[in-house]
Design a protein around this motif. Structure first.
Motif, PDB file in Angstrom:
ATOM      1  N   ASN A 286      -0.005   9.240   5.833  1.00 38.97           N
ATOM      2  CA  ASN A 286      -1.105   9.973   6.342  1.00 38.97           C
ATOM      3  C   ASN A 286      -2.234   9.813   5.736  1.00 38.97           C
ATOM      4  O   ASN A 286      -3.408   9.638   6.299  1.00 38.97           O
ATOM      5  CB  ASN A 286      -0.876  11.407   6.139  1.00 38.97           C
ATOM      6  N   ARG A 287      -2.225   9.488   4.091  1.00 36.67           N
ATOM      7  CA  ARG A 287      -3.362   8.934   3.580  1.00 36.67           C
ATOM      8  C   ARG A 287      -3.837   7.512   3.972  1.00 36.67           C
ATOM      9  O   ARG A 287      -5.295   7.298   4.190  1.00 36.67           O
ATOM     10  CB  ARG A 287      -3.041   9.056   1.998  1.00 36.67           C
ATOM     11  N   PHE A 288      -2.961   6.616   4.473  1.00 36.23           N
ATOM     12  CA  PHE A 288      -3.256   5.611   5.084  1.00 36.23           C
ATOM     13  C   PHE A 288      -3.915   5.397   6.409  1.00 36.23           C
ATOM     14  O   PHE A 288      -4.637   4.666   6.633  1.00 36.23           O
ATOM     15  CB  PHE A 288      -1.906   4.719   5.105  1.00 36.23           C
TER      16      PHE A 288
ATOM     17  N   GLY B 259      -2.078   3.086  18.231  1.00 39.47           N
ATOM     18  CA  GLY B 259      -2.346   1.756  17.835  1.00 39.47           C
ATOM     19  C   GLY B 259      -1.732   1.453  16.080  1.00 39.47           C
ATOM     20  O   GLY B 259      -1.026   0.403  16.139  1.00 39.47           O
ATOM     21  N   VAL B 260      -2.048   2.292  15.445  1.00 44.10           N
ATOM     22  CA  VAL B 260      -1.534   2.224  13.937  1.00 44.10           C
ATOM     23  C   VAL B 260      -0.095   2.337  13.974  1.00 44.10           C
ATOM     24  O   VAL B 260       0.856   1.715  13.336  1.00 44.10           O
ATOM     25  CB  VAL B 260      -2.271   3.392  12.900  1.00 44.10           C
ATOM     26  N   ALA B 261       0.565   3.379  14.575  1.00 46.26           N
ATOM     27  CA  ALA B 261       1.873   3.679  14.654  1.00 46.26           C
ATOM     28  C   ALA B 261       2.528   2.745  15.253  1.00 46.26           C
ATOM     29  O   ALA B 261       3.811   2.414  14.979  1.00 46.26           O
ATOM     30  CB  ALA B 261       2.235   5.060  15.478  1.00 46.26           C
ATOM     31  N   LEU B 262       1.916   1.975  16.364  1.00 39.96           N
ATOM     32  CA  LEU B 262       2.727   1.048  17.098  1.00 39.96           C
ATOM     33  C   LEU B 262       2.861  -0.481  16.266  1.00 39.96           C
ATOM     34  O   LEU B 262       3.816  -1.038  16.265  1.00 39.96           O
ATOM     35  CB  LEU B 262       2.044   0.665  18.190  1.00 39.96           C
TER      36      LEU B 262
ATOM     37  N   GLY C  42       1.627   9.253  20.986  1.00 38.85           N
ATOM     38  CA  GLY C  42       0.990   8.956  19.675  1.00 38.85           C
ATOM     39  C   GLY C  42       1.782   9.726  18.425  1.00 38.85           C
ATOM     40  O   GLY C  42       1.998   8.973  17.282  1.00 38.85           O
ATOM     41  N   LEU C  43       1.866  11.053  18.388  1.00 39.93           N
ATOM     42  CA  LEU C  43       2.607  11.654  17.499  1.00 39.93           C
ATOM     43  C   LEU C  43       3.995  11.192  17.531  1.00 39.93           C
ATOM     44  O   LEU C  43       4.798  11.280  16.434  1.00 39.93           O
ATOM     45  CB  LEU C  43       2.796  13.228  17.887  1.00 39.93           C
ATOM     46  N   TYR C  44       4.668  11.077  18.835  1.00 35.96           N
ATOM     47  CA  TYR C  44       6.038  10.546  18.697  1.00 35.96           C
ATOM     48  C   TYR C  44       6.105   9.266  18.111  1.00 35.96           C
ATOM     49  O   TYR C  44       7.295   9.098  17.145  1.00 35.96           O
ATOM     50  CB  TYR C  44       6.474  10.423  20.318  1.00 35.96           C
ATOM     51  N   LEU C  45       5.225   8.362  18.251  1.00 38.39           N
ATOM     52  CA  LEU C  45       5.358   6.928  17.478  1.00 38.39           C
ATOM     53  C   LEU C  45       4.987   7.134  15.975  1.00 38.39           C
ATOM     54  O   LEU C  45       5.723   6.374  15.209  1.00 38.39           O
ATOM     55  CB  LEU C  45       4.332   6.091  18.129  1.00 38.39           C
ATOM     56  N   LEU C  46       4.173   8.029  15.537  1.00 41.38           N
ATOM     57  CA  LEU C  46       3.968   8.207  14.388  1.00 41.38           C
ATOM     58  C   LEU C  46       5.100   8.599  13.542  1.00 41.38           C
ATOM     59  O   LEU C  46       5.353   8.103  12.202  1.00 41.38           O
ATOM     60  CB  LEU C  46       2.872   9.264  14.092  1.00 41.38           C
TER      61      LEU C  46
ATOM     62  N   ILE D 139       0.884  -1.370   0.065  1.00 40.48           N
ATOM     63  CA  ILE D 139      -0.164   0.152   0.063  1.00 40.48           C
ATOM     64  C   ILE D 139       0.675   1.111   0.071  1.00 40.48           C
ATOM     65  O   ILE D 139       0.793   2.286  -0.893  1.00 40.48           O
ATOM     66  CB  ILE D 139      -0.967   0.015   1.168  1.00 40.48           C
ATOM     67  N   LEU D 140       1.829   1.377   0.633  1.00 43.13           N
ATOM     68  CA  LEU D 140       2.613   2.239   1.063  1.00 43.13           C
ATOM     69  C   LEU D 140       3.691   2.468  -0.305  1.00 43.13           C
ATOM     70  O   LEU D 140       3.933   3.697  -0.688  1.00 43.13           O
ATOM     71  CB  LEU D 140       3.617   2.408   2.453  1.00 43.13           C
ATOM     72  N   SER D 141       4.150   1.424  -0.845  1.00 44.03           N
ATOM     73  CA  SER D 141       5.281   1.490  -1.953  1.00 44.03           C
ATOM     74  C   SER D 141       4.478   1.735  -3.050  1.00 44.03           C
ATOM     75  O   SER D 141       4.994   2.232  -4.078  1.00 44.03           O
ATOM     76  CB  SER D 141       5.815   0.055  -2.097  1.00 44.03           C
ATOM     77  N   GLY D 142       2.919   1.497  -3.083  1.00 42.56           N
ATOM     78  CA  GLY D 142       2.293   1.956  -4.312  1.00 42.56           C
ATOM     79  C   GLY D 142       1.844   3.392  -4.260  1.00 42.56           C
ATOM     80  O   GLY D 142       1.243   3.877  -5.246  1.00 42.56           O
TER      81      GLY D 142
END
Length: 367
Positions: A105-107, A299-302, A358-362, A97-100
């Motif tokens: 941020n869109r993810f 959760g997503v960042a982790l 969360g911002l740090y993990l992002l 998904i990311l490599s496409g």
């Protein structure tokens, strides 16, 4: 480009479906487990209550299940995000998904769409549903579960308005009646009226107070008049309700948002010492649902990075962090209601602290 947009929409629907589906499914399982344990713990109280199965269901579980759902929502939200995101990462679904050409941020977009749905549901529940269901739950618990606990409050002093002060020696919340009641009405520093009664009782049908064995002393300069009501009952309207003298700590949860605002307004005059509890409850109803966004971000960042150990490692870290969030909330509530920490700061601090995390993990998440 059009093909990429079409694929993105498919991915959005896939993530939203997985997010909400996992959330609802996991929440249902946890609620069922809690209800089973709660039922086994309170079985003796249910048997002593003499209520039928339907009575217990309608008078207790109709109120307690929404309470459990609201209490577990942040925890389950976090677990759901980490579980299915870590599973996607483990199955190497995120890298394509990311490599496409999709930015991280869109993810995140479908995640925050789902979080917005959960946020809206929690907010509506906090403002309009939980006050009603908590009334059912707490009334049952106070009547049948806490039957051996004290239901009386003693030596009550209260300021009803700038001119009126009342005193009740004892008030019983089970009978909504008080013993040795006194009312003093002043004009400046001058006493204008004094009412004394052996008993005071709330009439829920008339929505008035009844005074028994009373006397009314009226002072007009040097002229005084006394009216005795020995053996009589007098109806009177006073700006107070039985809940104002509640011996139970859970009564604040029963108030509607409108009633809560009105009680805060009156508490500014009365100064009975429950202002922090009232303000904490009000801020909590509006701010706690924001945890849906904060915990989703963490959760997503982790869990979006594929790690050795698979889903279990991310899920374990997520459970630890979610429990840390709940404990943090309990600590700030205790410091607010018992230690003087401003309620707004107490409610906002856990969400703000975990938002920064969360911002740090992002920043460290795979892009």
């Amino acid at each position: 480009m059009d093909l990429l947009k079409g694929r993105i929409k498919i991915i959005d629907r896939y993530i939203i479906g997985k997010y909400l589906g996992t959330f609802v499914y996991t929440l249902a399982i946890f609620v069922i487990i809690i209800v089973v344990f709660d039922l086994s713990e309170k079985m003796d109280d249910f048997m002593k209550s003499g209520l039928s199965f339907w009575g217990i269901l309608s008078k207790y579980y109709a109120g307690s299940i929404p309470f459990y759902v609201n209490m577990l929502s942040p925890l389950i939200n976090f677990i759901a995000v980490i579980f299915f995101t870590a599973k996607m990462a483990d199955q190497t679904e995120i890298v394509p998904i990311l490599s496409g050409g999709v930015s991280f941020n869109r993810f995140l977009f479908p995640y925050f769409v789902s979080a917005s749905i959960i946020f809206s549901a929690n907010l509506v529940s906090n403002l309009y549903i939980l006050p009603y269901t908590n009334t059912l739950k707490n009334k049952f618990e106070n009547t049948y579960v806490k039957r051996n606990e004290a239901s009386t409050k003693s030596y009550i002093h209260m300021k009803l308005d700038n001119k009126t002060f009342i005193y009740i020696e004892n008030f019983d919340n089970k009978t909504n009646s008080g013993y040795r009641f006194t009312l003093d009405n002043f004009d400046g520093d001058v006493l204008k009226k004094k009412i004394v009664a052996d008993n005071i009782k709330w009439d829920s049908l008339k929505r008035k107070w009844q005074l028994s064995n009373y006397s009314v002393r009226t002072i007009n300069g040097l002229k005084e008049t006394m009216v005795y009501g020995t053996g009589k009952v007098k109806d009177t309207i006073l700006d107070m309700r039985p809940d104002d003298f509640s011996a139970y700590d859970n009564v604040v949860q029963n108030l509607t948002t409108k009633e809560l605002g009105e009680k805060i307004r009156k508490e500014k005059i009365r100064g009975t010492g429950i202002m922090n509890d009232l303000q904490f409850e009000r801020y909590k109803r509006f701010l706690h649902p924001l945890s849906a966004f904060v915990l989703t971000l963490i959760g997503v960042a982790l869990s979006s990075r594929k790690v050795r150990g698979g889903v279990g490692v991310s899920l374990g870290i997520g459970i630890i962090l979610s429990f840390a969030y709940i404990v943090f909330n309990q600590f700030t509530q205790m410091f607010s209601t018992k230690g003087g920490l401003p309620p707004f700061i107490a409610v906002l601090t856990p969400t703000l602290a975990f938002g920064i995390l969360g911002l740090y993990l992002l920043k460290r998440a795979p892009k």
